[in-house]
Design a protein around this motif. Sequence first.
Motif, PDB file in Angstrom:
ATOM      1  N   ILE A  14     -19.585 -35.099  61.150  1.00 57.99           N
ATOM      2  CA  ILE A  14     -19.789 -34.437  59.299  1.00 57.99           C
ATOM      3  C   ILE A  14     -18.998 -34.618  58.706  1.00 57.99           C
ATOM      4  O   ILE A  14     -19.006 -36.067  57.552  1.00 57.99           O
ATOM      5  CB  ILE A  14     -19.555 -32.814  59.348  1.00 57.99           C
ATOM      6  CG1 ILE A  14     -20.851 -32.285  60.325  1.00 57.99           C
ATOM      7  CG2 ILE A  14     -19.365 -32.504  58.240  1.00 57.99           C
ATOM      8  CD1 ILE A  14     -21.104 -30.754  60.473  1.00 57.99           C
ATOM      9  N   ALA A  18     -19.013 -37.179  55.865  1.00 56.92           N
ATOM     10  CA  ALA A  18     -18.713 -37.188  54.234  1.00 56.92           C
ATOM     11  C   ALA A  18     -18.265 -37.513  53.338  1.00 56.92           C
ATOM     12  O   ALA A  18     -18.202 -37.976  52.220  1.00 56.92           O
ATOM     13  CB  ALA A  18     -18.321 -35.622  54.930  1.00 56.92           C
ATOM     14  N   ILE A  55     -11.385 -31.020  51.275  1.00 57.15           N
ATOM     15  CA  ILE A  55     -12.983 -30.848  51.128  1.00 57.15           C
ATOM     16  C   ILE A  55     -14.019 -31.049  52.617  1.00 57.15           C
ATOM     17  O   ILE A  55     -14.599 -30.048  53.003  1.00 57.15           O
ATOM     18  CB  ILE A  55     -13.740 -30.732  49.535  1.00 57.15           C
ATOM     19  CG1 ILE A  55     -13.034 -30.270  48.371  1.00 57.15           C
ATOM     20  CG2 ILE A  55     -14.795 -30.649  49.842  1.00 57.15           C
ATOM     21  CD1 ILE A  55     -13.333 -30.801  47.160  1.00 57.15           C
ATOM     22  N   ILE A  56     -13.126 -32.337  52.857  1.00 56.89           N
ATOM     23  CA  ILE A  56     -14.150 -32.865  53.739  1.00 56.89           C
ATOM     24  C   ILE A  56     -13.589 -31.668  54.873  1.00 56.89           C
ATOM     25  O   ILE A  56     -14.427 -32.152  56.350  1.00 56.89           O
ATOM     26  CB  ILE A  56     -13.742 -34.406  54.468  1.00 56.89           C
ATOM     27  CG1 ILE A  56     -13.743 -35.179  52.944  1.00 56.89           C
ATOM     28  CG2 ILE A  56     -14.202 -35.148  55.646  1.00 56.89           C
ATOM     29  CD1 ILE A  56     -13.311 -36.682  52.937  1.00 56.89           C
ATOM     30  N   LEU A  59     -15.677 -28.394  55.082  1.00 61.03           N
ATOM     31  CA  LEU A  59     -17.026 -28.564  55.643  1.00 61.03           C
ATOM     32  C   LEU A  59     -17.377 -29.575  56.920  1.00 61.03           C
ATOM     33  O   LEU A  59     -18.261 -28.685  57.420  1.00 61.03           O
ATOM     34  CB  LEU A  59     -17.813 -29.725  54.350  1.00 61.03           C
ATOM     35  CG  LEU A  59     -19.043 -29.978  54.588  1.00 61.03           C
ATOM     36  CD1 LEU A  59     -19.850 -29.187  54.166  1.00 61.03           C
ATOM     37  CD2 LEU A  59     -19.612 -31.518  54.097  1.00 61.03           C
ATOM     38  N   VAL A  63     -19.499 -26.016  59.414  1.00 61.27           N
ATOM     39  CA  VAL A  63     -20.767 -25.817  60.336  1.00 61.27           C
ATOM     40  C   VAL A  63     -20.977 -25.624  61.403  1.00 61.27           C
ATOM     41  O   VAL A  63     -21.506 -25.138  62.249  1.00 61.27           O
ATOM     42  CB  VAL A  63     -21.200 -27.673  59.208  1.00 61.27           C
ATOM     43  CG1 VAL A  63     -22.864 -27.457  60.157  1.00 61.27           C
ATOM     44  CG2 VAL A  63     -21.908 -27.100  57.878  1.00 61.27           C
TER      45      VAL A  63
END
Length: 324
Positions: A14, A18, A55-56, A59, A63
Amino acid sequence: MQELLYTAAMAFAIAIIAGPLIIPMLRRLKFGQSIREEGPERHYAKAGTPTMGGIIIILALIVPSLMFAGANPEVLLALFVTLGHGLIGFLDDFIKVVLKRSLGLKARQKLLGQIIMALALSYIAGIYFGRGTDLWLPVFGFNIDLGALYYLLIFLVLVGTTNAVNLTDGLDGLAAGTTTVAALAYAVISLYFGKPHLAIFCVALAGACLGFLRYNAYPAKIFMGDTGSLALGGALAAVAVMTKTEFLLIIVGGVFVIEALSVIIQVISFKSTGRRVFKMSPIHHHFELSGWTETKVVTVFWLTGLLFAVVALGILAVSRAGGI
């Protein structure tokens, strides 16, 4: 074990996916890092590099944590503390980078947010999860009940850890790589104490940081900013609290502790004697100004972090933690 591998792999993937989506967006929004004038001259070339890359990481952490740990209450609390500190960091970054106010959030505003996080963590962990108000002493292998002082301890652990990670985030890949090692150590610690869901959270954190390093390693294409560093510190502190290993966190996060102490020592020395102990603090800048390349400093600090993690796990094994 398979779940842990799948979690780490998903978090890593991810973050990798991202990066190319978020980095151009931050660049278009002109969320570029400002470089302090008193810093090493070689850092001036980094001005304008997109920040808020935390933010990466966040995130990539959320998940797989939710997918593989489900709605486990301890993982949800760890995510709450992580996101809470990430939000504080985001607001600080936004004010500094977008609104062009160099000081960011006021100290009392940050403090209020951290007090809320500390109260939520200590109350929920202590009352609902049965963590209690006792503190485990490694090596000695017994617990002492702190009573009301426990809440002050949790606040100090959160503030200390988040600020220490924030201070460490001064070179490309330094904080992300060191956190990867610490998170993996805490995955082992979580399993040792029979908390597999927290271990999932920890390997997700490690995978997210490792994926982020693809874009944050020298020469960095993005910085994590306070959005990332405060979130990472909050995540490690939350896991330490829920595994009753607050003291062990000092060793697992030994690099963070050294970085913070270097700043404290520098300030005390300069204010009391007018002399500096280090060429510049935090201490990673001291080594830079001593002639080390940035990559050498980062590599040595990563290896030092690995050594601290091994020592911490060794202490855990010797202590046996029979009372927890």
